[in-house]
Motif scaffolding. Sequence first.
Motif, mmCIF file in Angstrom:
data_model
loop_
_atom_site.group_PDB
_atom_site.id
_atom_site.type_symbol
_atom_site.label_atom_id
_atom_site.label_comp_id
_atom_site.label_asym_id
_atom_site.label_seq_id
_atom_site.Cartn_x
_atom_site.Cartn_y
_atom_site.Cartn_z
ATOM 1 N N PRO A 92 -2.094 -20.715 -19.262
ATOM 2 C CA PRO A 92 -1.405 -21.601 -18.308
ATOM 3 C C PRO A 92 -1.252 -20.914 -16.957
ATOM 4 O O PRO A 92 -1.370 -19.695 -16.824
ATOM 5 C CB PRO A 92 -0.050 -21.836 -18.978
ATOM 6 N N LEU A 93 -0.950 -21.710 -15.940
ATOM 7 C CA LEU A 93 -0.888 -21.199 -14.574
ATOM 8 C C LEU A 93 0.181 -20.130 -14.414
ATOM 9 O O LEU A 93 0.018 -19.195 -13.614
ATOM 10 C CB LEU A 93 -0.623 -22.361 -13.602
ATOM 11 N N THR A 141 -14.884 -28.990 -2.574
ATOM 12 C CA THR A 141 -13.527 -28.497 -2.709
ATOM 13 C C THR A 141 -13.344 -27.921 -4.115
ATOM 14 O O THR A 141 -14.209 -28.063 -4.984
ATOM 15 C CB THR A 141 -12.521 -29.643 -2.507
ATOM 16 N N ILE A 142 -12.209 -27.283 -4.350
ATOM 17 C CA ILE A 142 -11.913 -26.808 -5.705
ATOM 18 C C ILE A 142 -11.932 -27.970 -6.687
ATOM 19 O O ILE A 142 -12.438 -27.861 -7.808
ATOM 20 C CB ILE A 142 -10.540 -26.089 -5.722
ATOM 21 N N THR A 143 -11.421 -29.116 -6.267
ATOM 22 C CA THR A 143 -11.391 -30.286 -7.154
ATOM 23 C C THR A 143 -12.806 -30.744 -7.463
ATOM 24 O O THR A 143 -13.123 -31.093 -8.622
ATOM 25 C CB THR A 143 -10.594 -31.424 -6.506
ATOM 26 N N MET A 144 -13.686 -30.747 -6.458
ATOM 27 C CA MET A 144 -15.073 -31.161 -6.697
ATOM 28 C C MET A 144 -15.804 -30.152 -7.586
ATOM 29 O O MET A 144 -16.591 -30.528 -8.462
ATOM 30 C CB MET A 144 -15.798 -31.328 -5.359
ATOM 31 N N GLN A 145 -15.545 -28.857 -7.399
ATOM 32 C CA GLN A 145 -16.148 -27.850 -8.272
ATOM 33 C C GLN A 145 -15.676 -28.051 -9.715
ATOM 34 O O GLN A 145 -16.449 -27.897 -10.659
ATOM 35 C CB GLN A 145 -15.776 -26.437 -7.795
ATOM 36 N N LEU A 146 -14.390 -28.383 -9.871
ATOM 37 C CA LEU A 146 -13.870 -28.655 -11.214
ATOM 38 C C LEU A 146 -14.590 -29.837 -11.846
ATOM 39 O O LEU A 146 -14.949 -29.798 -13.029
ATOM 40 C CB LEU A 146 -12.357 -28.916 -11.131
ATOM 41 N N GLU A 199 -1.990 -28.497 -11.819
ATOM 42 C CA GLU A 199 -2.832 -28.794 -12.992
ATOM 43 C C GLU A 199 -4.309 -28.629 -12.647
ATOM 44 O O GLU A 199 -5.106 -28.121 -13.458
ATOM 45 C CB GLU A 199 -2.549 -30.207 -13.498
ATOM 46 N N ILE A 200 -4.696 -29.056 -11.477
ATOM 47 C CA ILE A 200 -6.096 -28.932 -11.059
ATOM 48 C C ILE A 200 -6.474 -27.472 -10.863
ATOM 49 O O ILE A 200 -7.538 -27.013 -11.309
ATOM 50 C CB ILE A 200 -6.337 -29.749 -9.768
ATOM 51 N N LEU A 201 -5.588 -26.696 -10.211
ATOM 52 C CA LEU A 201 -5.892 -25.281 -9.986
ATOM 53 C C LEU A 201 -5.957 -24.524 -11.317
ATOM 54 O O LEU A 201 -6.832 -23.666 -11.514
ATOM 55 C CB LEU A 201 -4.827 -24.658 -9.075
#
Length: 866
Positions: A92-93, A141-146, A199-201
């Motif tokens: 977890p984060l 972005t980080i979200t797009m990489q995810l 949650e995304i990170l």
Amino acid sequence: MSPQKNTPSSVLGATAGFLGFSAVAGLLVAALLTPAIAVTGVAAASTIDIFDELPDFIEISDQSQRTEIYAQQGGQDVQIATIFEQNREEVPLDQISAAVKETAVAAEDPHFYEHGGVYLPSVMRAAIGQVTGGSDAGASTITMQLVRNLLVTESERYATSDPEKAKELYEQATVTTIDRKLAEMKYAISLEQQYSKDEILEAYLNIATFGSNLYGVQTAAQYWFGVNAADLDYNQAATLMAIVQAPTLNLPDREDPTPNDTRRKYILGNLLEEGYIDQATYDGSRDVVVPLNIQPVNNGCMNSTAPFICDYVRKTIENDPTFGDSAAERQYNFRTGGYRIYTSIDLDLQATAQSAMDQYVPKEGTGYNLGSASSGIEPGTGRIKYLVQNKNFNETAGAGESETSVNFNTDRNYGGSSGFQSGSTYKVFVLIDWLKAGRGLNEVVDSRRQVYPGSSFPNRCLGSGSDDWNPKNYRAMADYMSVMEATKISANTTFATMAQQLDMCDITETAESMGVHRADGADLEQNPAAILGTNTIAPLSMANAFATLAADGVHCDPVVIDRMTTSDGTEVEIPQANCGQALEPEVAEAAIHALKPVLTGGTGTAANVSNGVPLFAKTGTADDYVQNWIAMASSKLATGTWTGNIVGSTKLNRQYNNSLGVSDRILGQYVARDVFRWATDAYGGEDWAGPTDQALRGDVETVPDLVGQDPAAAQALLESLGLRYTLGEPIASTQQAGRVAVTEPAAGSTVSSGTEIVVRPSDGSQTTMPDVAGAASFDAARSTLQAAGFTNIAGAPVTQASPTVPSGEVIGTSPAAGQEVGLGDAITIIVSSGTGGAPSTPAPGGGNNGNGNSGNPPGGSDDDDD
């Protein structure tokens, strides 16, 4: 770390909050395609249609994680294997350091907390670069990489079950096209609407690649630096995030680490620019060499410290529907599910057993395909305590003589073995069925070698009618013996006769109730020869049967998994032992009583351990000594040990591949001995209650004393007792000719109802030697003997000095008075020569001198030694 901004502030992010995706698509397509239209005249309508056809959302799914297998040692769980498709341990984060989180944002997406999944200035930059031939980096972005990583992960789920679909999905997720980039953008926007930035990170840091088969920041931290993600500093974090940009080129342990170092310094600059670190931290970090502490992780059962255990756990999961609907799904779950599997294996016992196996049974160089395997189970629970064999584990095509991928301890479905003929260990099921039928251990059974009609073995399941059978014993044995004695010395003919009085189907069902089955999956054979072990059994199955006995008849399915969780500690359903009463305790106790002497005076003495802990065992040898077994148990541990030909038919009793000076036939007994030396010290053990009087006596009759009776009267008496009468051949006897001389079994024997009693009449050829000592002369004694019917009296006496018997008087005879002799036997009369004079040579055999003393005629021996 900068405060999180859950409300997107960019134009695109704000627009996505209230416009439909078609409107958003127009903005994205305009951003991506305006430069292209200007240069090439590309139209955008079809791209907008594709955008609209995509699903509106994507979920953050569970990622492939490594599975870890543990065993027990000194009360602690010790990891013995790591299994993974992708080496990942999700955390977890709050278990990831602030340095990592800030470094990831600074390196990959400085505007992460400002946009709604897509950062429009970066999209414009990338679009211009793509059309003009410059760089298109920076748009994701980080979200797009995810999103991209999630789509790749989805393709991998089909790698085993549907490789073509896996390939198609992977290409869709990675192909370099505007359509794919638009898809990533749409999914990224939907993620931002469903999940928080944290949650995304967290998902991104657990899915990112940090080198060859290193996934997630926790695994990366452990591999590259030997620490947890929570303990990473800025320099270490920058080193790891440098890998993410180019997981092959930017590895820090390359011969030329410049690419990683260059990227690390760039990331440190971003951290300074974004305000995450101050100038002093930057200056103190930029030009240092970041020390690595690489901790390799060995993947797969071949790299396990207990490879056959690992393989058995793997096969357990692959074969159990608890872990998935199909074999392919179960295999995938095992490799990717992130399980923590805690086994029942005792590593100290495992090491002891393997050491004994290595000491006594060679891996190679024997000149034939020698194999050996030994399993141990805890009675009353089914928990497997150890599995060892004389070959190393190798599941590649290049396995050598000392290696194999086959687990000889298990069945074909759990290790590839078809089992081995169990020999006389299988007799234990005849013994148990005998006791279940109310029969006794002290019953005397016909043990003569004979041809058994196949039809004489009842079988309520398959019917009688097999071929006639003529089993033999491995050495000369008594014609009649008790079940107790026959068990100790493993008399084949005794057990054949016992089986005649039982039912082959009952014997088979008894074995099955105790966990015995063929390793190849076929039904147990039920022909008469099966009682001597023609079925091919795995050592683990035989160990389980003896565990059933040791637990007073409680049978449990063998289990190797004590507990199993997911990576976050959630308990997972595991296979159960399904323990239940298979035998009445009294039956088990009586069988154990019969099996104890196998170790102390029977066929298993080499395995005996004399330390006060009660043990029992049964040995077995297949035809021509090609396989050998010993199954053995205390109240705390039951084992099955096989040694023999993996393939081929070399006779083990003629092979001496050890330093003990014994044949290979009994090497397994030495393995079992060393196992129980350790186990009895470590676990102890209690005795069992012992047999009841009924279990000892059984359904018996005592053979009456029929000597001297008329055979007809003997027959009537035997049949009235429920015994079978057979008139045998006459024998020499002192009884009157035609009268009963002897019975087989002898008078006083306890025998089963229906047992055949052989009555042998006298031929009248023997009598008791009369006492002629004191006769006045040789002639007087000879007349007496002739009158008694003796026909072979020496014509002259043998003289012997005597201080007490007057000269000329008869001292005695040879044979001596009172002995049983034939009327035609040679008789010598011994006469006194007085107190002096040389005696004459006596006839062979000597005789009694009438006063209890021995004479010593020249050239002869003591004449009362016959």
